[in-house]
Design a protein around this motif. Structure first.
Motif, short mmCIF file in Angstrom:
data_model
loop_
_atom_site.label_atom_id
_atom_site.label_comp_id
_atom_site.label_asym_id
_atom_site.label_seq_id
_atom_site.Cartn_x
_atom_site.Cartn_y
_atom_site.Cartn_z
N ARG A 1 45.49 41.01 36.15
CA ARG A 1 44.54 40.07 35.55
C ARG A 1 44.17 38.96 36.52
O ARG A 1 43.00 38.60 36.68
N ARG A 2 45.18 38.40 37.18
CA ARG A 2 44.92 37.31 38.12
C ARG A 2 44.10 37.80 39.32
O ARG A 2 43.26 37.06 39.84
N GLU B 1 40.51 37.94 38.30
CA GLU B 1 39.93 36.60 38.21
C GLU B 1 39.65 36.02 39.59
O GLU B 1 38.63 35.35 39.80
N SER B 2 40.56 36.29 40.54
CA SER B 2 40.43 35.70 41.87
C SER B 2 39.47 36.47 42.76
O SER B 2 38.74 35.89 43.57
N PRO C 1 36.77 39.26 41.97
CA PRO C 1 36.05 40.14 41.03
C PRO C 1 35.75 41.52 41.60
O PRO C 1 35.75 42.51 40.85
#
Length: 450
Positions: A355-356, A359-360, A362
């Motif tokens: 997930r991270r 987010e960081s 794309p």
């Protein structure tokens, strides 16, 4: 699709023939520390026998991130990591590209102003050790990680840091050790280190005895229980670290970030096969075992700093290790039954990593995950290793507790362990790594720079 949870398969190493009756030095443990030690001993002409209960690099030495870094290290480790970097360069020249050693640079992205200040302080301190690092401003960081979604961040950066391939490195060093004359015996557990009036006198293995006056214990998570049979106490616990790898990246995805990058609890490394290894640098799991209570006082200072990302749990090791305290034969059964510790990875931690990452970066949100695994890291109270002789046991040398730093430091540690085992002056000052620093009244110091 069901993903395999077993660890990566290391490169195979052929075992030597019969167990030798005698050896100048016996090395216990076939991870990167043990094989690097055996290689240096054999190259120097010493009769060397390495014992491994499973296979070479079967445990954490093939499961780690693959980073070879000086960036952000505990300052006490810097001389050793500098030696290790020189050894990696030499070994790469000798072995070739299969080792996977590349000086690609490593960057730690600051997630807060406080972390950025620690990075700057480390750069200043490291300069005193002859290590040149720099802080990347937001524009420079975006130049090496153009796929980053967040801007305005800084990073600690060492362009000379690098990476190697964990599944190949220790096995290739082991093959070199055999060519230099060492004997390597896999699926052969060291059950007991024997002593007489003069100190170490031999090692009892599941295949027979070896007479020797010098033993190097580099058994990772297995070191402490083996040493306890000698009356040598080592405060060491183990934590579970989880990682996964992806399929090959496209050219555009590969160019999104520097080959080795840490960002917001995520650690990323480009792999030689075109994929990425990623792991959580913010969470770990520790099973509660008898040693958790035995060494609680020594570990408390570090435990407090780790609590936000540490999960404690009861598990199979809780009962198994309780049995070791009751019977030496219980430990021996564990050594021969658990040839390779292959723990189940922390699924939630890896989902959080993915997930991270999305987010960081794309552009990396849809990477294909092809494997995940867990590995057990041997940890000391101050999160730096023990590289030491042992008072009262002449001939015993201990190299363990590398606390997740063993892969990168391995070739340097092997050099100084070989020197200790043969009564030579070590290439670097080892006072900070002595075993007796955990003695009564000893002060545990933890350096946090990242």
């Amino acid at each position: 699709m069901t993903l395999p949870n077993r660890g990566p398969a290391p490169l195979s190493v052929a075992s030597s023939g019969d167990l030798p009756a005698t050896a100048d030095v016996v090395v216990i443990g076939g991870g990167i520390i043990g094989v690097a030690t055996a290689l240096d001993l054999a190259r120097a002409g010493h009769g060397t026998c390495l014992l491994e209960k499973g296979i070479i690099a079967g445990e954490q030495s093939s499961r780690n991130w693959g980073w070879v870094r000086q960036a952000g290290r505990d300052l006490r480790e810097l001389p050793l990591s500098s030696l290790a970097r020189r050894r990696w360069q030499t070994l790469s020249d000798r072995i070739g590209p299969d080792l996977g050693y590349v000086e690609c640079g490593i960057a730690y992205v600051a997630r807060s102003s406080e972390q950025a200040a620690r990075h700057q302080a480390w750069v200043t301190e490291a300069a005193g050790h002859g290590i040149t690092a720099r802080i990347l401003d937001p524009e420079s960081l975006m130049a090496i990680a153009p796929g980053l979604a967040r801007t305005g961040l800084s990073a600690l950066y060492l362009p000379g840091d690098g990476r190697a391939e964990p599944q190949s490195a220790a096995p290739l060093l082991a093959r070199e050790a055999v060519r230099e004359g060492a004997s390597i015996h896999q699926n052969c557990a060291a059950l007991e280190i024997e002593t007489d009036h003069a100190g170490i006198c031999g090692v009892r293995t599941e295949r027979g005895q070896i007479a020797t006056r010098s033993v190097v214990v580099a058994g990772g998570i297995w070191s402490a229980p083996l040493l306890r049979r000698l009356g040598v106490e080592l405060p060491q616990l183990k934590v579970l670290s989880s990682a996964l790898r992806t399929g090959p990246l496209t050219e555009a995805q590969s160019s999104a970030f520097i080959p080795c990058l840490s960002l917001g609890g995520i650690a990323l490394r480009h792999r030689a096969d075109g994929g990425v290894t990623m792991a959580s640098s913010a969470t770990a799991v520790a099973e509660i075992v008898p040693d958790s209570f035995r060494h609680m006082q020594a570990f408390l200072p570090g435990l407090r700093s780790m609590l936000p990302g540490l999960k404690l749990r009861l598990g199979a090791a809780t009962l198994r290790e309780a049995g070791w305290l009751l019977s030496g034969s219980a430990l021996e059964r564990s050594l021969t039954r658990h040839r390779i510790m292959d723990p189940t990875p922390d699924r939630r931690a890896l989902q959080q990593v993915k997930r991270r990452l999305a987010e960081s970066f794309p552009a990396l949100a849809d990477l294909e995950e092809v494997q995940r695994w867990g590995g057990l890291i041997d940890v000391t109270p101050d999160v730096i290793p023990v590289i030491s002789t042992a008072a009262g046991v002449p001939g015993l040398v201990v190299g363990t507790g590398f606390s997740g730093h063993g892969f990168g430091i391995g070739p340097g540690a092997g050099r100084v362990l070989a020197e200790l085992a043969t009564d030579q002056r070590p290439s670097v000052d080892l006072r900070e790594f002595r075993l007796d620093r955990f003695g009564k009244g000893g002060r545990v110091e933890i350096q946090s720079w990242l």
